[in-house]
Write an enzyme that holds these catalytic residues in place. Structure first.
Site, PDB file in Angstrom:
ATOM      1  N   ASP A 125      18.368 -16.520   7.668  1.00 55.79           N
ATOM      2  CA  ASP A 125      18.300 -15.063   7.500  1.00 55.79           C
ATOM      3  C   ASP A 125      18.459 -14.660   6.036  1.00 55.79           C
ATOM      4  OD1 ASP A 125      18.338 -15.323  10.205  1.00 55.79           O
ATOM      5  OD2 ASP A 125      20.246 -14.297  10.539  1.00 55.79           O
ATOM      6  N   ASP A 211      15.329  -9.223   5.445  1.00 60.60           N
ATOM      7  CA  ASP A 211      16.027 -10.466   5.774  1.00 60.60           C
ATOM      8  C   ASP A 211      14.994 -11.588   5.638  1.00 60.60           C
ATOM      9  OD1 ASP A 211      18.283  -8.999   6.465  1.00 60.60           O
ATOM     10  OD2 ASP A 211      18.323  -9.650   8.557  1.00 60.60           O
ATOM     11  N   HIS A 262      13.507 -10.548  12.828  1.00 61.14           N
ATOM     12  CA  HIS A 262      13.321 -11.972  12.549  1.00 61.14           C
ATOM     13  C   HIS A 262      12.126 -12.502  13.358  1.00 61.14           C
ATOM     14  CE1 HIS A 262      17.827 -11.980  11.320  1.00 61.14           C
ATOM     15  NE2 HIS A 262      17.067 -11.200  10.557  1.00 61.14           N
ATOM     16  N   ASP A 264      11.052 -15.498  13.903  1.00 63.26           N
ATOM     17  CA  ASP A 264      11.007 -16.870  14.413  1.00 63.26           C
ATOM     18  C   ASP A 264      11.334 -17.017  15.899  1.00 63.26           C
ATOM     19  OD1 ASP A 264      13.544 -16.158  13.595  1.00 63.26           O
ATOM     20  OD2 ASP A 264      14.008 -18.047  12.616  1.00 63.26           O
ATOM     21  N   CYS A 370      16.837 -20.733  13.084  1.00 63.23           N
ATOM     22  CA  CYS A 370      17.747 -19.778  12.425  1.00 63.23           C
ATOM     23  C   CYS A 370      18.893 -20.486  11.697  1.00 63.23           C
ATOM     24  CB  CYS A 370      18.385 -18.857  13.456  1.00 63.23           C
ATOM     25  SG  CYS A 370      17.233 -17.874  14.399  1.00 63.23           S
TER      26      CYS A 370
HETATM   27  N1  NVA Z   1      15.381 -10.822  17.417  1.00 66.84           N
HETATM   28  C1  NVA Z   1      14.896 -12.056  17.973  1.00 66.84           C
HETATM   29  C2  NVA Z   1      15.763 -13.216  17.570  1.00 66.84           C
HETATM   30  C3  NVA Z   1      15.414 -13.812  16.307  1.00 66.84           C
HETATM   31  C4  NVA Z   1      16.284 -15.004  15.984  1.00 66.84           C
HETATM   32  C5  NVA Z   1      14.950 -12.023  19.460  1.00 66.84           C
HETATM   33  O1  NVA Z   1      15.975 -11.566  19.976  1.00 66.84           O
HETATM   34  O2  NVA Z   1      14.037 -12.480  20.121  1.00 66.84           O
END
Ligand code: NVA
Length: 395
Positions: A125, A211, A262, A264, A370
């Site tokens: 991150d 991030d 994020h 990923d 992560c």
């Molecule tokens: N916000 C994403 C997680 C990313 C690590 C999700 O909850 O799918």
């Protein structure tokens, strides 16, 4: 070395190939990586950019805890992080770990206070390697303002050892109240759905915010998700930073993800030409075309091993942590032990799949991707999109 903008990228990349810091994509053979650690971790405090929720069955009146996480919870996460370290070392990868710091300390800046900080489980991150450059993200939440500190001694060491390495800290935002859109948290699902193409989340456009985990690398092409943790100003900053070095920086959007943060667990490149995609969160149509026009394929992740309600009670991520895999090489991927459907799919796609238990780490912010920051992978900068001019923005 400044990249020319012509097609002579390979020559230029060779010129900046560094001995210590060198990673151009998510899949090349891994040589060195940082794996997070759970020591001193605190529960994520509520703040204008974040509202933690409880999952599954709750008692009446139960609230999200604050302050340090219990020792046994930290111990279990550390055992799994140590397990990942051992697995990577068994594959010949050099593994580094962050310095412990005290997260159970309040912060007070001229603009905000926050009762505690968070943890150093998720270097992804905070930091990203783009070629021979390490970029420290601005971050988007107050409790994570100083999260670069556990990694600073490692970054400094790389900078000392590698004269080609570029070390860049993005401008720190104020994180003042006006940087956040408080009403975001009050919108119900119908309103969010109606506004999904606005891509306006809890962070305003007033300051540069991103991030590092909203970024994914595919050689010369860098894709950045607009999200709750990365705004358009943040993407503009990345574009201005990286495009003079020969990269193409694209904003990407996943309209059906009403709480994006994020990239990923949404859009995970596995090898040249192949992206693991999230069936609940398709990429915007014109952005998908950029990939299909250049011969890339998307494969949807299968159902995860749990529902959102079955995720650990204090975990803030969705069941799609199943997709948060770490590539050790173009043909080798590490996958969480319980994610059998995904393991089968990856094997059918020709991958060698290594498995490891990691669910105790989930409540610390993520899974295998992560919890890591790749510093060096064998290989240089390739153009996987054939000298394209980039995504044509259809907004
Ligand atoms: N916000 C994403 C997680 C990313 C690590 C999700 O909850 O799918």
């Amino acid at each position: 070395m400044i990249f020319p903008t012509s097609a002579s990228i390979d020559e230029s990349a060779a010129a900046v190939s560094s001995s210590v810091v060198n990673a151009w994509n998510e899949w090349d053979p891994l040589e060195e990586i940082v794996v997070g650690r759970a020591d001193g971790a605190c529960y994520d405090p509520a703040e204008p950019g974040y509202r933690p929720i409880l999952r599954g069955l709750t008692q009446p009146g139960e609230v999200f805890p604050t302050g340090p996480k219990p020792a046994d919870v930290i111990k279990r996460a550390n055992e799994e992080l140590d397990g990942l370290t051992a697995l990577l070392e068994s594959q010949g990868v050099v593994v580094r770990r962050p310095d412990p710091i005290e997260f159970d300390r309040s912060l007070s800046s001229p603009e905000f206070t926050v009762d505690s900080q968070y943890c150093s489980v998720c270097p992804r991150d905070v930091l990203i390697t783009v070629g021979n450059q390490v970029i420290e993200a601005t971050m988007s939440r107050r409790a994570r303002f100083f999260e670069y500190l556990p990694y600073r001694s490692i970054v400094r060491e790389y900078w000392d050892r590698d004269s080609e390495m570029i070390w860049t800290a993005a401008p720190k935002p104020s994180m003042a109240d006006h940087m956040y859109r408080k009403e975001f948290w009050e919108l119900d699902v119908d309103e969010r759905y109606a506004r999904m193409h606005d891509f306006e989340f809890c962070v305003t456009q007033d300051e540069v915010v991103f991030d590092a985990a909203d970024i994914t690398r595919m050689g010369r092409d860098i894709f950045v998700q607009e999200s709750m943790t990365t705004n358009r100003a943040g993407i503009r900053w990345l574009r201005r930073e990286l495009e003079p070095r020969g990269f193409r920086v694209h904003a990407v959007h996943f309209p059906l993800d009403l709480f994006p943060s994020h990239i990923d667990c949404t859009f995970v490149p596995l090898r040249p030409g192949l992206v693991l995609t999230n069936p609940d969160r398709p990429i915007k149509e014109n952005e998908a075309e950029y990939f299909s026009d250049h011969g890339w394929q998307f494969v949807d992740a299968p159902e995860a091993s749990s529902t959102n309600d079955q995720m650990p009670k204090y975990c803030q991520s969705s069941r799609w942590l199943s997709m948060n895999v770490l590539s050790v090489a173009p043909e080798t991927v590490i996958c969480e032990e319980s994610e059998k459907n995904l393991q089968r799919l990856l094997e059918a796609l020709g991958f060698n799949v290594l498995v490891i238990p990691f669910r105790s780490v989930y409540e610390f912010g993520g899974s295998l991707h992560c919890a890591t920051w790749d510093v060096r992978r064998t290989g240089g900068c390739e153009d996987y999109f054939d000298g394209s001019v980039g995504i044509v923005d259809g907004r």
